[in-house]
Design a protein around this motif. Structure first.
Motif, PDB file in Angstrom:
ATOM      1  N   HIS A 144     -19.410 -35.855  60.114  1.00 34.02           N
ATOM      2  CA  HIS A 144     -19.070 -35.193  61.286  1.00 34.02           C
ATOM      3  C   HIS A 144     -18.166 -34.230  61.221  1.00 34.02           C
ATOM      4  O   HIS A 144     -17.972 -33.408  62.166  1.00 34.02           O
ATOM      5  CB  HIS A 144     -18.784 -36.236  62.314  1.00 34.02           C
ATOM      6  N   GLU A 145     -17.078 -34.352  60.374  1.00 36.25           N
ATOM      7  CA  GLU A 145     -16.226 -33.392  59.969  1.00 36.25           C
ATOM      8  C   GLU A 145     -16.177 -32.769  58.519  1.00 36.25           C
ATOM      9  O   GLU A 145     -16.387 -33.487  57.571  1.00 36.25           O
ATOM     10  CB  GLU A 145     -14.766 -33.892  59.977  1.00 36.25           C
ATOM     11  N   VAL A 146     -15.591 -31.899  58.134  1.00 41.04           N
ATOM     12  CA  VAL A 146     -15.724 -31.147  56.761  1.00 41.04           C
ATOM     13  C   VAL A 146     -14.163 -31.075  55.987  1.00 41.04           C
ATOM     14  O   VAL A 146     -13.783 -30.373  56.109  1.00 41.04           O
ATOM     15  CB  VAL A 146     -16.319 -29.568  56.762  1.00 41.04           C
ATOM     16  N   PRO A 147     -14.191 -32.235  55.164  1.00 43.13           N
ATOM     17  CA  PRO A 147     -13.258 -32.285  54.314  1.00 43.13           C
ATOM     18  C   PRO A 147     -13.427 -31.259  53.163  1.00 43.13           C
ATOM     19  O   PRO A 147     -14.570 -31.074  52.617  1.00 43.13           O
ATOM     20  CB  PRO A 147     -13.078 -33.622  53.927  1.00 43.13           C
ATOM     21  N   PRO A 148     -12.414 -30.439  52.788  1.00 46.88           N
ATOM     22  CA  PRO A 148     -12.550 -29.682  51.514  1.00 46.88           C
ATOM     23  C   PRO A 148     -13.268 -30.292  50.290  1.00 46.88           C
ATOM     24  O   PRO A 148     -14.295 -29.526  49.688  1.00 46.88           O
ATOM     25  CB  PRO A 148     -11.192 -28.937  51.068  1.00 46.88           C
ATOM     26  N   ASN A 149     -13.037 -31.379  49.983  1.00 45.86           N
ATOM     27  CA  ASN A 149     -13.591 -32.031  48.719  1.00 45.86           C
ATOM     28  C   ASN A 149     -14.793 -32.718  49.015  1.00 45.86           C
ATOM     29  O   ASN A 149     -15.376 -33.363  48.323  1.00 45.86           O
ATOM     30  CB  ASN A 149     -12.401 -33.157  48.237  1.00 45.86           C
ATOM     31  N   GLY A 150     -15.110 -32.759  50.371  1.00 46.16           N
ATOM     32  CA  GLY A 150     -16.557 -33.466  50.651  1.00 46.16           C
ATOM     33  C   GLY A 150     -16.264 -35.062  51.309  1.00 46.16           C
ATOM     34  O   GLY A 150     -17.114 -35.650  51.594  1.00 46.16           O
ATOM     35  N   TYR A 151     -14.888 -35.473  51.042  1.00 45.74           N
ATOM     36  CA  TYR A 151     -14.542 -36.631  51.681  1.00 45.74           C
ATOM     37  C   TYR A 151     -13.075 -36.774  51.881  1.00 45.74           C
ATOM     38  O   TYR A 151     -12.230 -35.915  51.345  1.00 45.74           O
ATOM     39  CB  TYR A 151     -14.863 -37.775  50.463  1.00 45.74           C
ATOM     40  N   THR A 152     -12.777 -37.950  52.695  1.00 52.76           N
ATOM     41  CA  THR A 152     -11.289 -38.163  53.030  1.00 52.76           C
ATOM     42  C   THR A 152     -11.276 -39.423  53.598  1.00 52.76           C
ATOM     43  O   THR A 152     -12.203 -39.925  54.102  1.00 52.76           O
ATOM     44  CB  THR A 152     -10.909 -37.010  53.862  1.00 52.76           C
ATOM     45  N   PHE A 153      -9.710 -39.804  53.422  1.00 55.86           N
ATOM     46  CA  PHE A 153      -9.803 -41.248  53.950  1.00 55.86           C
ATOM     47  C   PHE A 153      -8.653 -41.077  55.023  1.00 55.86           C
ATOM     48  O   PHE A 153      -7.935 -40.401  55.154  1.00 55.86           O
ATOM     49  CB  PHE A 153      -9.181 -42.269  52.928  1.00 55.86           C
ATOM     50  N   HIS A 154      -8.859 -41.983  56.126  1.00 52.64           N
ATOM     51  CA  HIS A 154      -7.924 -42.263  57.303  1.00 52.64           C
ATOM     52  C   HIS A 154      -7.452 -43.752  57.350  1.00 52.64           C
ATOM     53  O   HIS A 154      -8.149 -44.609  56.708  1.00 52.64           O
ATOM     54  CB  HIS A 154      -8.534 -41.892  58.611  1.00 52.64           C
ATOM     55  N   PHE A 155      -6.192 -43.949  57.924  1.00 54.39           N
ATOM     56  CA  PHE A 155      -5.711 -45.352  58.295  1.00 54.39           C
ATOM     57  C   PHE A 155      -5.705 -46.477  57.188  1.00 54.39           C
ATOM     58  O   PHE A 155      -6.400 -47.381  57.024  1.00 54.39           O
ATOM     59  CB  PHE A 155      -6.856 -46.036  59.367  1.00 54.39           C
ATOM     60  N   GLY A 156      -4.959 -45.784  56.173  1.00 52.18           N
ATOM     61  CA  GLY A 156      -4.733 -46.569  54.949  1.00 52.18           C
ATOM     62  C   GLY A 156      -6.209 -46.734  54.315  1.00 52.18           C
ATOM     63  O   GLY A 156      -6.428 -47.994  53.869  1.00 52.18           O
ATOM     64  N   ASN A 157      -7.122 -45.896  54.172  1.00 55.89           N
ATOM     65  CA  ASN A 157      -8.209 -46.139  53.689  1.00 55.89           C
ATOM     66  C   ASN A 157      -9.407 -46.987  54.381  1.00 55.89           C
ATOM     67  O   ASN A 157     -10.017 -47.507  53.854  1.00 55.89           O
ATOM     68  CB  ASN A 157      -8.191 -46.722  52.086  1.00 55.89           C
ATOM     69  N   LYS A 158      -8.792 -47.362  55.483  1.00 50.70           N
ATOM     70  CA  LYS A 158      -9.919 -48.437  56.497  1.00 50.70           C
ATOM     71  C   LYS A 158     -11.147 -47.318  56.696  1.00 50.70           C
ATOM     72  O   LYS A 158     -12.029 -48.067  57.117  1.00 50.70           O
ATOM     73  CB  LYS A 158      -8.943 -48.812  57.397  1.00 50.70           C
ATOM     74  N   CYS A 159     -10.921 -46.075  56.967  1.00 50.13           N
ATOM     75  CA  CYS A 159     -12.004 -45.362  57.536  1.00 50.13           C
ATOM     76  C   CYS A 159     -12.332 -44.271  56.397  1.00 50.13           C
ATOM     77  O   CYS A 159     -11.115 -43.479  55.943  1.00 50.13           O
ATOM     78  CB  CYS A 159     -11.456 -44.719  58.780  1.00 50.13           C
ATOM     79  N   ALA A 160     -13.417 -43.744  56.198  1.00 52.11           N
ATOM     80  CA  ALA A 160     -13.620 -42.778  55.305  1.00 52.11           C
ATOM     81  C   ALA A 160     -14.481 -41.827  56.044  1.00 52.11           C
ATOM     82  O   ALA A 160     -15.504 -41.975  56.992  1.00 52.11           O
ATOM     83  CB  ALA A 160     -14.547 -43.029  54.084  1.00 52.11           C
ATOM     84  N   THR A 161     -14.337 -40.424  55.844  1.00 47.78           N
ATOM     85  CA  THR A 161     -15.300 -39.233  56.292  1.00 47.78           C
ATOM     86  C   THR A 161     -15.906 -38.809  54.945  1.00 47.78           C
ATOM     87  O   THR A 161     -15.376 -38.549  53.951  1.00 47.78           O
ATOM     88  CB  THR A 161     -14.484 -38.095  56.953  1.00 47.78           C
ATOM     89  N   ILE A 162     -17.414 -38.546  55.131  1.00 49.17           N
ATOM     90  CA  ILE A 162     -18.023 -37.943  53.953  1.00 49.17           C
ATOM     91  C   ILE A 162     -18.873 -37.100  54.531  1.00 49.17           C
ATOM     92  O   ILE A 162     -19.562 -37.068  55.712  1.00 49.17           O
ATOM     93  CB  ILE A 162     -18.766 -39.191  53.383  1.00 49.17           C
ATOM     94  N   PHE A 163     -19.222 -35.916  53.580  1.00 48.74           N
ATOM     95  CA  PHE A 163     -19.867 -34.739  53.910  1.00 48.74           C
ATOM     96  C   PHE A 163     -20.806 -34.280  52.905  1.00 48.74           C
ATOM     97  O   PHE A 163     -20.259 -34.062  51.764  1.00 48.74           O
ATOM     98  CB  PHE A 163     -18.989 -33.797  54.450  1.00 48.74           C
ATOM     99  N   SER A 164     -22.078 -34.258  53.001  1.00 49.34           N
ATOM    100  CA  SER A 164     -22.917 -34.043  51.964  1.00 49.34           C
ATOM    101  C   SER A 164     -23.590 -32.667  51.888  1.00 49.34           C
ATOM    102  O   SER A 164     -24.777 -32.499  51.725  1.00 49.34           O
ATOM    103  CB  SER A 164     -24.037 -35.154  52.039  1.00 49.34           C
ATOM    104  N   CYS A 165     -22.875 -31.586  52.677  1.00 49.76           N
ATOM    105  CA  CYS A 165     -23.542 -30.314  52.916  1.00 49.76           C
ATOM    106  C   CYS A 165     -22.531 -29.297  52.076  1.00 49.76           C
ATOM    107  O   CYS A 165     -21.244 -28.863  52.847  1.00 49.76           O
ATOM    108  CB  CYS A 165     -23.836 -29.862  54.123  1.00 49.76           C
ATOM    109  N   SER A 166     -22.458 -28.682  50.947  1.00 52.37           N
ATOM    110  CA  SER A 166     -21.351 -27.791  50.277  1.00 52.37           C
ATOM    111  C   SER A 166     -21.450 -26.612  50.912  1.00 52.37           C
ATOM    112  O   SER A 166     -22.452 -26.127  51.777  1.00 52.37           O
ATOM    113  CB  SER A 166     -21.778 -27.613  48.859  1.00 52.37           C
ATOM    114  N   HIS A 167     -20.772 -25.513  50.827  1.00 53.59           N
ATOM    115  CA  HIS A 167     -20.622 -24.319  51.392  1.00 53.59           C
ATOM    116  C   HIS A 167     -21.088 -24.319  52.644  1.00 53.59           C
ATOM    117  O   HIS A 167     -21.715 -23.268  53.195  1.00 53.59           O
ATOM    118  CB  HIS A 167     -21.612 -23.520  50.345  1.00 53.59           C
TER     119      HIS A 167
END
Ligand SMILES: [Mn+2]
Length: 368
Positions: A312-335
């Motif tokens: 649902h959100e676009v991290p520059p590397n395609g992934y990011t972590f929140h809340f001390g790694n308890k929650c991850a954001t993943i994105f699979s659409c480059s450019h």
């Protein structure tokens, strides 16, 4: 490709018979029938990807054979309907599992994922969980959706497709998917195709549990439901999720937020942050909620869970972590939308989350 073999009668007869099959028997029947609609679609989309046109001037799958395409889609719809009938709105799956975020009509990235993660269908070994947002933005949303439907049919107990906030008619009307269908297939077939793909989206689960401990969804946590049991009971078909299930709608739209941001919004809205249970109006989206670490930890604790994986959100590397790694954001659409963000996915295995970044440097953007 013997599309002529497919007619509505044979599709209906087949379905009647298949209703009595287990998922495994079902899988064997469909996978080893090379003339099944799902196998035909996978091959057609693969061929099409070499001839998909440009962002400015995209081609459509079987654009010159709309009637045949419609028959294939009817057959896909009948098959997938039977499979989705057996899936709760919160679907349980097990590791090892690859988890993919937003696709947004990026067919080149979808094939990069195929090449890296499953290569052949039916694949063996791992499970594959897609977190939604297959359509809109990118120009090949229809082809991505068809490929994923076919993938699901060919590996019904390996592939799980969740619904994203873009698998909603009104959103697609404001973005690009409806227009994409009409431009590729004209007013008559375009509208029929758009509506039938949406009838499938209506039936997709909205969240999944991996190994009974990782909560996976497109957006994030619901404010209107605190227990997994409530999510399992959400009704199977949601034509208008905003009206029919607040919890489902919130799962499609929510975002995690840092404490500082949470406090700022509470201040702006003149609310006492201590009375909010970790949820506050999602001012960025204009609907649903933001959840902070308190909201996340309450939900995890109450349900005996360890992590949240969402897209649902676009991290520059395609992934990011929140809340001390308890929650991850993943994105699979480059450019994405002309940015140079990477495409990534997560592998859950041996009680570890491993992020995999895909090499999509040479892929082009699916959007302007
Ligand atoms: Mn989204």
């Amino acid at each position: 490709m013997e599309i002529s073999k497919l007619n509505d009668d044979s599709v209906n007869q087949n379905n009647h018979r298949k209703e009595h099959l287990t998922a495994q028997q079902y899988s064997i029947e469909t996978v080893f029938n090379r003339n099944s609609a799902a196998n035909i679609i996978i091959n057609l989309v693969r061929d099409f990807s070499n001839n998909k046109g440009t962002v400015r001037n995209p081609n459509g799958l079987m654009q010159d054979r709309k009637e045949d395409l419609w028959k294939l889609l009817l057959s896909i719809n009948n098959e997938i309907e039977l499979l989705l009938k057996n899936e709760h709105k919160c679907h349980k799956i097990y590791s090892p599992c690859f988890i993919m975020g937003d696709i947004h009509g990026n067919l080149e990235d979808l094939f990069s994922l195929e090449k890296a993660l499953w290569k052949q269908i039916p694949c063996v070994g791992a499970n594959y969980l897609f977190l939604g947002d297959y359509v809109d933005r990118g120009q090949w949303g229809f082809e991505c959706a068809m490929y994923l439907f076919a993938f699901k049919i060919l590996c019904p107990n390996k592939v799980t497709l969740l619904r994203g906030n873009h698998e909603v008619r009104l959103i697609q009307t404001n973005y690009t998917y409806k227009r994409e269908c009409l431009q590729k297939y004209g007013d008559f077939y375009g509208l029929k195709i758009w509506e039938l793909t949406n009838r499938i989206f209506d039936k997709l689960p909205v969240c999944a549990l991996v190994d009974d401990c990782i909560f996976c969804a497109h957006g994030g946590l619901p404010r209107s439901a605190t227990e997994i049991e409530q999510l399992i009971r959400i009704k199977q078909e949601l034509k208008d999720p905003e009206r029919e299930s607040r919890a489902a709608w919130e799962i499609l739209w929510s975002d995690p937020c840092h404490m500082q941001q949470f406090l700022e919004i509470a201040d702006l809205l003149n609310l006492n942050p201590d009375n909010l249970n970790g949820f506050i109006k999602n001012t960025k989206r204009g609907t649903a909620f933001l959840f902070n670490e308190t909201g996340a930890m309450n939900f995890l604790r109450k349900n005996g869970l360890t992590h949240i994986i969402r897209a649902h959100e676009v991290p520059p590397n395609g992934y990011t972590f929140h809340f001390g790694n308890k929650c991850a954001t993943i994105f699979s659409c480059s450019h994405y939308c002309g940015n140079d963000n990477d495409c990534a996915c997560i592998l859950v295995d041996m009680q570890k989350l491993r992020v995999i970044q895909l090499d999509t440097v040479n892929n082009s953007s699916a959007t302007d």
